[in-house]
Each structure stands twice: as structure tokens, then as C-alpha cells.
Design a protein around this motif. Structure first.
Motif, PDB file in Angstrom:
ATOM      1  N   VAL A  17       4.931  -2.124   2.378  1.00 17.11           N
ATOM      2  CA  VAL A  17       6.034  -1.725   3.261  1.00 17.11           C
ATOM      3  C   VAL A  17       6.309  -2.804   4.306  1.00 17.11           C
ATOM      4  O   VAL A  17       7.462  -3.157   4.576  1.00 17.11           O
ATOM      5  CB  VAL A  17       5.712  -0.375   3.937  1.00 17.11           C
ATOM      6  CG1 VAL A  17       6.751  -0.066   5.020  1.00 17.11           C
ATOM      7  CG2 VAL A  17       5.666   0.744   2.909  1.00 17.11           C
ATOM      8  N   THR A  21       9.690  -5.052   4.715  1.00 19.14           N
ATOM      9  CA  THR A  21      10.401  -5.059   5.993  1.00 19.14           C
ATOM     10  C   THR A  21      10.642  -6.478   6.486  1.00 19.14           C
ATOM     11  O   THR A  21      11.734  -6.813   6.981  1.00 19.14           O
ATOM     12  CB  THR A  21       9.604  -4.272   7.051  1.00 19.14           C
ATOM     13  OG1 THR A  21       9.391  -2.933   6.590  1.00 19.14           O
ATOM     14  CG2 THR A  21      10.346  -4.247   8.380  1.00 19.14           C
ATOM     15  N   TYR A  24      13.358  -8.014   4.427  1.00 19.50           N
ATOM     16  CA  TYR A  24      14.643  -7.415   4.795  1.00 19.50           C
ATOM     17  C   TYR A  24      15.194  -8.047   6.073  1.00 19.50           C
ATOM     18  O   TYR A  24      16.366  -8.429   6.151  1.00 19.50           O
ATOM     19  CB  TYR A  24      14.452  -5.912   4.973  1.00 19.50           C
ATOM     20  CG  TYR A  24      15.683  -5.177   5.456  1.00 19.50           C
ATOM     21  CD1 TYR A  24      16.754  -4.931   4.606  1.00 19.50           C
ATOM     22  CD2 TYR A  24      15.768  -4.720   6.768  1.00 19.50           C
ATOM     23  CE1 TYR A  24      17.874  -4.258   5.048  1.00 19.50           C
ATOM     24  CE2 TYR A  24      16.887  -4.044   7.218  1.00 19.50           C
ATOM     25  CZ  TYR A  24      17.935  -3.813   6.354  1.00 19.50           C
ATOM     26  OH  TYR A  24      19.051  -3.152   6.794  1.00 19.50           O
TER      27      TYR A  24
END
Length: 278
Positions: A17, A21, A24
Motif C-alpha cells: 500500500v 501510494t 501515485y
């Protein structure tokens, strides 16, 4: 032991995760960096001269050209009290793809006209392709081909491309060079699509190999999944920005091997079915 394994699973999930992130945020930052220019311009044409803006709004690598518009602003001595041209005005922009004259008749107001400039490059190198228009010149002429003081300025209204002028872009009649290359944000997006394609055969090969080794049981519905992955490649490839032609660098370096990996995965799963099915 079970508690330790559960904790390890949570750590791996959290790492994934966090990694997604970070990627992103990096993509958004790269995109924002490509649009952070200052578009303000306070230039004015000379009283007896012409100011010409060359605005690039499209790059057509397949046709070896860049498209845009020429916006013309004439000085006060060339205009009447209503702001119309006293005499005919011709703008010579070269090298144009077509031989259309950029002419404003006397009594009309100078404005905007479309232009297409020849630009050399190789779209097969997508997404690392770039295009160069050399010896670009802009010159304004009055009646009897009299040269007028001309100032040219390059602007860029094209999203995803970095268009720059090198040389004497502000001196009329003098040649300069226009270079078009993809921005960091556009390049990141293109490479991200390639990475997504590469992940498909990695997943299918992992499942197939584990099934052939009998570490996982054969599941008949999985055959449909393999087929869907195989037929998803071409639609994904067709949404590549710029629509690179088939046979481009990306086809030999990515798409061909993705298709090969998916076909190999499907073949391995069929072998697993042959070995394990009753």
C-alpha cells in the motif's frame, strides 16, 4: 507461529500500500510539473512592424508534421483608425507542409490562421520519440514584397508535450529550431501502461507453474481468466497515447513478449489439466 505469520502478512500488505501510494504521488507530481509554466507575455509589436505568435497544438509523428496556429498583431502605423490593415499583409512561415499563403487583405483585421510545419522524427521510438523542425523562419511582408520588422514568439498549447525553440526565435527572417518531446508526466504515464502489460504474464505464469507443479489444484474456470488476459493485450496497446504504429519499438520490447508469456501460461495450464484432470 500463526500470529507471527499473520503479522508478516500485514507487514507485506502495508508495504504494498505504501509503495503504491508513493508511485501515485510521484505520478501526480510529474504531471503537475509539466503544467507549471508562466504563460504571461507582455510583448507588443513595433509601431511599423508585426508580432507573430506560433502556437503549437498538435504533434503528428506519423505524418512528420506539427500543427498549430499563427496569431498576427500589427503595429499602429500599419493600421487605420478602426484597427484594420491599411495595406495587404503577408506572413511567410517556412517550412510549411502546404504552400498556402498566410495573407490578410487591406481593410481586414489580422488574426489567426492554421499552419502545419514539417518536423523530422521517428514515431516507432514511442514513447521516447521526439521531433525537430529545423530552419523555421517567420517574416512579414507588405505591398511589393517589402519586408517589415518582424518579431516571432513560440507558444505551446499542447498537453503532454514540451515544445521549445532554439536559436533566434525572436528575430524575423532568421532561422530557429523547434523541438517537441514528451513531458515527464506523459512519459511516466506511457511507461506505466507498459509496466501494467508486463505484470499480466507474470501473474499468469506464476499461477500456471504452481498448478503444473501440483502446488495448487487445477481450477477449470481459470482457463477463462487466461483467455481474458490474452485478449486484453491489444485493447491496452491501442490506448497508448500518440497511437504508435504496429511494429514500433514498444511492440518488439514489450507487447510481443507479453503475448508470448500469456500464451505460454495458457499452454502450461492446459498441460496441468491433462495431468491432473480425471
Amino acid at each position: 507461529m500463526a500470529e507471527s505469520g499473520k503479522r508478516s502478512g500485514w507487514v507485506k500488505a502495508s508495504a504494498i500500500v505504501v509503495g503504491l501510494t508513493i508511485v501515485y504521488v510521484a505520478v501526480l507530481a510529474a504531471y503537475a510539473a509539466g503544467d507549471s509554466g508562466d504563460d504571461s507575455d507582455i510583448r507588443r509589436p513595433a509601431a511599423n512592424g508585426v508580432l507573430v505568435y506560433v502556437d503549437i497544438d498538435a504533434v503528428n509523428g506519423a505524418a512528420f508534421e506539427i500543427d498549430g496556429h499563427v496569431s498576427v498583431y500589427a503595429g499602429g502605423e500599419l493600421l487605420d483608425a478602426r484597427g484594420d490593415l491599411k495595406e495587404d499583409l503577408t506572413i511567410d512561415v517556412s517550412p510549411l507542409v502546404s504552400s498556402t499563403d498566410l495573407t490578410f487583405a487591406a481593410g481586414s483585421r489580422p488574426g489567426t490562421l492554421p499552419v502545419s510545419l514539417y518536423s523530422d522524427g521517428d514515431i516507432r521510438l514511442w514513447p521516447f520519440d521526439s521531433y525537430v523542425s529545423e530552419s523555421v523562419s517567420v517574416q512579414a511582408y507588405g505591398p511589393n514584397d517589402a519586408e517589415l520588422p518582424t518579431e516571432a514568439a513560440l507558444t505551446d498549447s499542447l498537453i503532454g508535450w514540451d515544445v521549445r525553440a532554439a536559436g533566434s526565435a525572436s528575430a524575423g527572417g532568421q532561422a530557429f529550431t523547434i523541438t517537441s518531446s514528451r513531458t515527464a508526466g506523459s512519459l511516466t504515464f506511457d511507461l506505466a501502461l507498459c509496466v501494467m502489460l508486463v505484470i499480466l504474464p507474470i501473474c499468469t505464469l506464476f499461477v500456471s507453474i504452481q498448478t503444473v507443479r501440483r502446488r495448487k489444484a487445477f481450477q477449470p474456470p481459470m482457463v477463462t481468466w487466461f483467455a481474458v488476459m490474452l485478449f486484453a493485450v491489444l485493447p491496452l496497446r491501442n490506448i497508448f497515447p500518440g497511437t504508435p504504429p504496429f511494429g514500433s519499438w514498444v511492440d518488439y520490447s514489450v507487447v510481443l513478449w507479453v503475448l508470448g508469456g500469456l500464451v505460454a501460461s495458457l499452454a502450461l495450464y492446459v498441460i496441468a489439466w491433462w495431468k491432473q484432470a480425471p
